[in-house]
Design a protein around this motif. Structure first.
Motif: not given
Length: 294
Positions: A119, A123, A126, A187-189, A219-221, A223
């Motif tokens: 991204p 973030p 998290t 934005h969410v990690r 890890e991903t993300w 929104k």
């Protein structure tokens, strides 16, 4: 007449500003992907359509060649078989053609993969998701005291006590007792790991699917761009109860999220019940306004 117009206007306003009451989930006879709730999922849906422009012509072309071979070169029509060993033009075509097609598929696919895993934004929240046999544990990394809770599949006997009796919104085998709650447009990690065996965190509407590997943090993300209740599942065969560890993410407004987070710090169960009651109350207001307008 004026009352009906006012009721109709009220219904529209409620629809615009109320939290989503219905859930994104699989439906009977579904042939395509689930509706997108993130920009990444929009690109995934585009890429699916893009690849069909290659898959369909190639499939039809190969089928046509097979028909020609079966009809033209059968023993009855061609009793003396050809002894031709190669054809330079054909060999050049079937070498260059696939290379070009693979390049046209590879470039957008690598671009999409990069966006999923790298991204460009910082973030704003998290969350750590840990796969267990057979449920999910979540940890919100907020403040000095992170919020932690487990999320297990909802059993029919617990529906009434949790306020989740509507099976259209809380379907069997997909609904959970404690949903992941996130604010819309943030934005969410997502940090994903496994506690025992390999699991996989998959949320179709978000375009998220990543392995939960013991001893490793992936890890991903995402929104989420609209409010609602979204369902996913573990997508890695992880044991006898693999089919019974669903994932549920509830996307709400920032105000609702702040209220829920403050309440969840002391009692996650009561915080969830209050959030469900608030959303159900808004849905009923919308239903009443719609009925009055009609």
């Amino acid at each position: 007449m004026i009352n009906k117009a006012f009721a109709a206007l009220t219904a529209v306003c409620c629809l615009l500003f109320a939290s989503g009451a219905f859930a994104d989930q699989p439906v009977d006879w579904q042939k395509g992907l689930q509706p997108a709730a993130t920009s990444i999922m929009e690109e995934i849906r585009w890429f699916e359509q893009y690849t069909l422009w290659f898959i369909v012509p190639i499939t039809l072309f190969v089928l046509l060649l097979l028909i020609i071979v079966v009809v033209k070169f059968r023993e009855g029509a061609n009793p003396v078989p050809s002894r031709m060993s190669h054809n330079t033009a054909i060999e050049v075509i079937w070498t260059i053609g696939p290379v070009v097609i693979l390049l046209l598929l590879a470039v957008p696919s690598f671009q999409l993969l990069t966006k999923q895993l790298a991204p460009t934004e910082e973030p704003e929240l998290t969350i750590k998701a840990t796969g267990f046999q057979w449920y999910w544990g979540y940890e919100y990394q907020v403040g000095e005291n992170p919020l932690s809770f487990d999320s297990l599949m909802l059993h029919d006997a617990d529906r009434a006590s949790l306020g989740k009796e509507d099976k259209a919104v809380y379907p069997r085998l997909l609904a959970v007792d404690n949903e992941v709650v996130v604010p819309v447009g943030k934005h969410v990690r997502l940090l994903v790991t496994g506690a025992d065996v390999i699991h996989a965190f998959a949320m179709p509407s978000f375009g998220v699917k990543i392995d939960a590997v013991p001893g490793r943090m992936n890890e991903t993300w995402f929104k989420a761009e609209r409010e609602g209740l979204f369902y996913g599942q573990c997508s890695e065969l992880c044991g006898k109860d693999h089919a019974y560890m669903p994932i549920a993410v509830r996307v709400v407004s920032q105000d609702k999220f702040d209220t829920w987070l403050a309440a969840a710090a002391t009692n996650i169960g009561e915080a969830n019940k209050a959030l469900v009651a608030s959303i159900d109350g808004e849905r009923k207001s919308v239903d009443v306004a719609q009925n009055a307008a009609q």
